[in-house]
Design an enzyme around this catalytic site. Structure first.
Site, PDB file in Angstrom:
ATOM      1  N   ASN A 191       3.563  13.811   6.847  1.00  0.00           N
ATOM      2  CA  ASN A 191       4.292  13.049   5.825  1.00  0.00           C
ATOM      3  C   ASN A 191       4.617  11.663   6.368  1.00  0.00           C
ATOM      4  O   ASN A 191       4.314  11.353   7.516  1.00  0.00           O
ATOM      5  CB  ASN A 191       5.550  13.805   5.378  1.00  0.00           C
ATOM      6  CG  ASN A 191       6.507  14.030   6.523  1.00  0.00           C
ATOM      7  OD1 ASN A 191       7.054  13.085   7.076  1.00  0.00           O
ATOM      8  ND2 ASN A 191       6.707  15.287   6.904  1.00  0.00           N
ATOM      9  N   HIS A 192       5.234  10.842   5.531  1.00  0.00           N
ATOM     10  CA  HIS A 192       5.394   9.423   5.873  1.00  0.00           C
ATOM     11  C   HIS A 192       6.627   9.112   6.720  1.00  0.00           C
ATOM     12  O   HIS A 192       6.928   7.945   6.944  1.00  0.00           O
ATOM     13  CB  HIS A 192       5.482   8.588   4.586  1.00  0.00           C
ATOM     14  CG  HIS A 192       4.190   8.511   3.848  1.00  0.00           C
ATOM     15  ND1 HIS A 192       3.054   7.984   4.407  1.00  0.00           N
ATOM     16  CD2 HIS A 192       3.844   8.910   2.604  1.00  0.00           C
ATOM     17  CE1 HIS A 192       2.068   8.052   3.538  1.00  0.00           C
ATOM     18  NE2 HIS A 192       2.522   8.623   2.429  1.00  0.00           N
TER      19      HIS A 192
END
Ligand code: C5P
Length: 401
Positions: free
Chosen positions: A211-212
């Site tokens: 994920n970011h």
């Protein structure tokens, strides 16, 4: 906190000197009295007139000054005694090296040597200079004298290169001074566990689901806990960040299961745990030994649940003050309060993705702090360093209550 404090700002000759105009304004706005002493080369980057106007005090460059046609003596001893705090920002490699060796060939260095107050320095230089062994040795030496380093940040540098070496932002410098003045070391003797960053869940030897999350919020929390005296264990997923404080032990992990294992190794011994990591809720059911080859048609990946690390800390909780994060997109407050109760937390920090300036990747965040009595305190958009201070203030007021 800085109201009524005398702050002596030493400016040396780097391009970041222009930012000291903002720094002076912030310090004045916070209620401090500011005097500026600068090197000759600094005066090429920012004018003494600008700083004198902002600080409302004459700016000092030399031992002798020409005033009304007569010469006057700038007394470095008096200046050093006047200051409650001295901040050297930007601090160039040249000035730092001279400070480390006791060289005294300008007014700024003489004042530094005369100062009896805590001295902070905020280095600014190009990335290769910042990494040079002699620079690192200088940082160590200056810290061993009791000076406090405000580390440079990563980003675009004046040279066009990208990396570590940018002077800390004026807001960060003010936040450091404020924390120093405000409470001393309220977390001294406390052990703190922090999770940060994303987790990567392997699909095959070359691919993962992630994920970011950049880890910034968790790292800022770790740095501030260390700054406030805590011994910190930082369990970090893959990030580009490095925690440099000597009170922080970083344990790097990749997957949620690894994070779970490390967290539970330490959880029993800590006083406070903050789960700031963006942990993957699912992982691929099987991890292929070989790179998955493309085939005709679609590919389906079967996923299984990862353990909820925070929830299991909540189940095992004894003396620990346990804090989680909630990143919500709808019914924010209700969802966050529900999570706090389900996971048996002492507090939860809500970021709403609907708030501009909050969440992943941004240098700023906007939070609400909710305690277990469901008291909600909301904060403005701030830098993540400032948010970290706010969070620690809330936690400290509850663990010392
Ligand atoms: O339930 P949700 O994932 O929204 O909860 C977020 C909080 O729980 C964060 O503090 C996060 O670090 C933590 N968490 C965890 N382990 C998971 C999932 C979330 O520790 N598997």
């Amino acid at each position: 906190m800085l109201r009524g404090k005398n702050i002596l700002l030493g400016i040396t000759g780097g391009i970041a000197a222009y930012k000291t105009t903002f720094l002076v304004r912030l310090l004045i706005k916070a209620g401090a009295s500011v005097k500026v002493v600068m090197t000759q080369s600094a005066s090429s980057f920012v004018t003494p007139l600008t700083l004198a106007t902002l600080s409302k005090h004459a700016v000092l460059l030399d031992f002798v000054n020409e005033e009304d046609g007569s010469l006057s003596w700038n007394n470095h001893v008096e200046l050093g005694l006047w200051a409650d705090l001295m901040v050297i920002a930007p601090a160039t490699a040249n000035t730092l090296s001279k400070m480390a060796h006791g060289t005294c060939d300008n007014l700024l260095l003489a004042t530094y040597l005369s100062a009896k107050c805590p001295v902070f320095f905020a280095p600014a230089m190009d990335l290769d200079m910042y990494q040079h062994p002699s620079t690192k040795e200088t940082f160590q030496k200056l810290q061993s004298f009791g000076n406090i380093m405000i580390p440079a940040e990563s980003g675009e540098l004046a040279s066009g290169l990208h990396g570590e070496g940018r002077m800390a932002e004026p807001e960060t410098i003010v936040a450091k001074l404020t924390a120093f003045i405000s409470d001393g070391m309220p977390l001294k003797g406390k052990k703190v566990l922090i999770t940060a960053g994303p987790t990567h869940e392997a699909l095959d030897p070359v691919r993962f689901l992630g994920n970011h999350s950049t880890g910034t919020m968790g790292y800022r929390l770790a740095e501030w806990a260390a700054e406030l005296g805590a011994e910190v264990i930082l369990v970090s997923g893959p990030t580009n960040l490095e925690a440099s404080h000597e009170n922080i032990t970083t344990i790097n992990i990749t997957s949620a299961q690894e994070m779970y294992d490390v967290v539970h190794q330490y959880f029993g011994t800590v006083d406070v745990a903050v789960a700031a990591a963006a942990v993957a809720d699912y992982r691929p059911k099987t991890v292929s030994d070989q790179k998955i080859k493309k085939q005709e048609g679609d590919l389906s990946i079967s996923m299984v649940r990862n353990p909820d690390i925070l929830k299991s800390m909540g189940t095992q909780k004894k003396q620990q003050f346990l804090v989680g994060f909630a990143l919500e997109t709808e019914n924010e407050l209700e969802n966050a309060k529900g999570k706090l109760q389900r996971k048996n937390l002492d507090a939860i920090i809500l970021n709403s993705l609907n708030d501009p300036g909050a969440g992943f990747g941004s240098e700023t965040n906007k939070i609400a702090f909710i305690d277990k009595n469901l008291n909600v305190k909301t904060f403005e958009v701030k830098t993540k360093a400032e948010v970290a201070i706010d969070i620690w203030k809330e936690i400290i007021s509850r663990i010392h209550a």
